[in-house]
Design a protein around this motif. Structure first.
Motif, short mmCIF file in Angstrom:
data_model
loop_
_atom_site.label_atom_id
_atom_site.label_comp_id
_atom_site.label_asym_id
_atom_site.label_seq_id
_atom_site.Cartn_x
_atom_site.Cartn_y
_atom_site.Cartn_z
N UNK A 217 0.84 -1.06 -0.14
CA UNK A 217 -0.09 -0.08 -0.18
C UNK A 217 0.93 1.23 0.12
N UNK A 218 2.03 1.28 0.82
CA UNK A 218 2.77 2.26 0.87
C UNK A 218 3.41 2.59 -0.47
N UNK A 219 3.76 1.56 -1.04
CA UNK A 219 4.53 1.64 -2.53
C UNK A 219 3.45 2.12 -3.77
N UNK A 220 2.21 1.83 -3.39
CA UNK A 220 1.17 2.38 -4.29
C UNK A 220 1.05 3.89 -3.95
N UNK A 226 0.28 10.14 -3.23
CA UNK A 226 -0.77 10.53 -2.32
C UNK A 226 0.17 10.45 -0.73
N UNK A 227 -0.42 11.51 -0.17
CA UNK A 227 0.24 11.12 1.19
C UNK A 227 -0.70 11.18 2.33
N UNK A 228 -0.50 10.24 3.37
CA UNK A 228 -1.68 9.96 4.24
C UNK A 228 -1.23 10.03 5.52
N UNK A 229 -1.79 10.28 6.78
CA UNK A 229 -1.24 10.50 8.14
C UNK A 229 -1.10 9.11 8.68
N UNK A 274 -8.38 -2.42 -3.91
CA UNK A 274 -9.30 -1.83 -3.08
C UNK A 274 -8.75 -0.58 -2.48
N UNK A 275 -7.68 -0.44 -2.08
CA UNK A 275 -7.21 0.81 -1.73
C UNK A 275 -6.96 1.94 -2.61
N UNK A 276 -6.44 1.47 -3.84
CA UNK A 276 -6.47 2.33 -5.21
C UNK A 276 -7.65 2.74 -5.41
N UNK A 366 -3.37 -0.16 -10.82
CA UNK A 366 -3.05 -1.45 -10.45
C UNK A 366 -3.34 -2.43 -11.51
N UNK A 367 -4.16 -2.11 -12.61
CA UNK A 367 -4.62 -3.12 -13.71
C UNK A 367 -6.01 -3.58 -13.48
#
Ligand SMILES: [Zn+2]
Length: 413
Positions: A217-220, A226-229, A274-276, A366-367
């Motif tokens: 997820x971090x790589x994505x 994107x930056x998240x907390x 899902x995260x994407x 991600x395809x």
């Protein structure tokens, strides 16, 4: 009671809406039954005939419960309009002199009554329906604790807010509702942060996302800029086996939350998809746009309620013999809320468009394959209706039918 034109008008509108809902339910039941016995091609690899049959029975059982709930809701509305509202005000008047305290008591009585009416259905849904189809993981003790905690939270948060509103109504000249609107906007803005930090931990435990999922997820996130907390996982499994994920908060303080049930059911590539998808909502500014819409709708609602609630004719037109500012607010909200089905259908249409956009974003990141796999698996695990009735879906669903989402992703491959 006879000379209560607005009460009868509202009851008539409620009856029409309940009738329309039941008619839509029947259409949906017909569509679900028509799909019985054959799994659509795109799902045949993942969804077995038994699982499809389970989804069919589940959809029909849910429609049955929903139908009973609608009829009960209509009866409760009728009782409230013709007797209940006035009775609540009369009872509060037995205990307290006129004033903010009495108005709050009226609110409390109405809210408790509403909760009590909903309780049998909550129990039925949890231990009848969800249990029977293997989704429920909560017990009576936890359910009771959840209900009590929600009541306490509503009293702790809603009580002071309503008291402030009643004070504004009483003491401010001019459009007091503008201040109420500003306060509501502030609450909407602060809501996600407050909810995730203070309210949600009362119901669930949150911990940093496990490394096996957090790394991809971090790589994505790096790839998409994107930056998240924080990346979190939530122990949703203590209540239900259903999986989900959401992004909440503003700017860099955004948090991505994945249910543990989702993590356990999907391979990392699908979780990434899902995260994407959730990031797609952020990328297309759906959340911001939704907030803007919400603020506008809230303005209209506050203006309507602000004007209606203090009309001297309002409470007599509902046949109220024991008027109270609390009833003014409740009845004004009821009248203003008559437009909500229209708003709901329009909002759903927009939301479905947004879902397609978020799916397309996930496909670019991600395809298509992992996104399709994730959708199919989610549909299977949640016993979703793959081919719903078109009209039913337009009115009720915030998400497009999964078959159409998969088709859209496949077309783009
Ligand atoms: Zn979405």
């Amino acid at each position: 009671m006879i000379a209560a034109p607005l009460a009868w008008f509202c009851l008539g509108c409620s009856a029409l809406m309940a009738g329309a809902s039941l008619w839509l339910d029947r259409r949906q039941a017909r569509a679900v039954r028509a799909g019985r016995g054959h799994v659509p091609a795109a799902f045949a690899e993942t969804v077995s005939p038994e699982q499809h049959e389970k989804a069919t029975s589940y959809a029909l059982a849910r429609l049955r419960l929903g139908g009973v709930e609608r009829v009960a809701g209509l009866l409760a509305t009728g009782f409230a309009l013709l007797i209940g509202f006035d009775l609540a005000s009369f009872l509060a008047g037995l205990v307290l002199p006129p004033g903010i305290g009495r108005s709050l008591l009226v609110f409390a009585i109405l809210f408790l009554a509403q909760t009590a009416i909903g309780l049998p259905f909550l129990v039925w849904r949890t231990f009848g329906l969800e249990q029977r189809f293997g989704f429920n993981r909560t017990g009576p003790a936890r359910l009771a604790r959840d209900v009590l905690l929600r009541l306490l939270l509503t009293a702790a948060i809603g009580g002071p807010l309503l008291a402030g509103l009643l004070l504004l109504m009483r003491h401010m000249r001019g459009p007091w509702w503008v201040l109420a609107w500003i306060a509501l906007v502030a609450i909407t803005l602060a809501g996600p942060a407050v909810y995730l930090r203070l309210v949600a931990p009362l119901f669930n435990r949150f911990r940093p996302l496990r490394a096996s999922v957090a790394d991809p997820v971090r790589a994505l996130l790096d790839r998409t800029g994107f930056r998240v907390g924080a990346l979190l996982e939530m122990d949703a499994s203590r209540r239900s086996s259903r999986g989900n994920a959401f992004v909440t908060g503003w700017g860099r303080a955004k948090r991505i939350v994945l249910f543990d049930t989702l993590i356990e059911a999907h391979p990392p590539a699908e979780l990434e998809a899902v995260v994407a998808h959730e990031l797609g909502h952020v990328h297309h500014r759906h959340v911001l746009f939704g907030l803007f819409r919400g603020v506008l709708v809230l303005f209209g609602l506050c203006a309507a309620v602000g004007w209606l609630s203090v009309r001297p004719w309002l409470q007599p037109a509902f046949g109220i013999d024991h008027p109270d500012p609390a009833l003014g607010l409740v009845l004004a909200m009821l009248l203003a809320g008559l437009v909500s089905p229209m708003l709901g259908v329009a909002g759903n249409a927009l939301s479905r468009r947004h879902e397609f956009q978020a799916d397309a974003f996930a496909r670019r990141m991600v395809g298509a394959r992992p996104m399709i796999d994730a959708l199919v698996r989610l549909a299977r695990d949640n016993a979703a209706t793959i081919v719903p009735d078109r009209l039913y879906s337009l009115v009720h669903h915030t998400h497009p039918p999964v078959l159409l989402r998969v088709a859209a992703l496949q077309r783009a491959v």
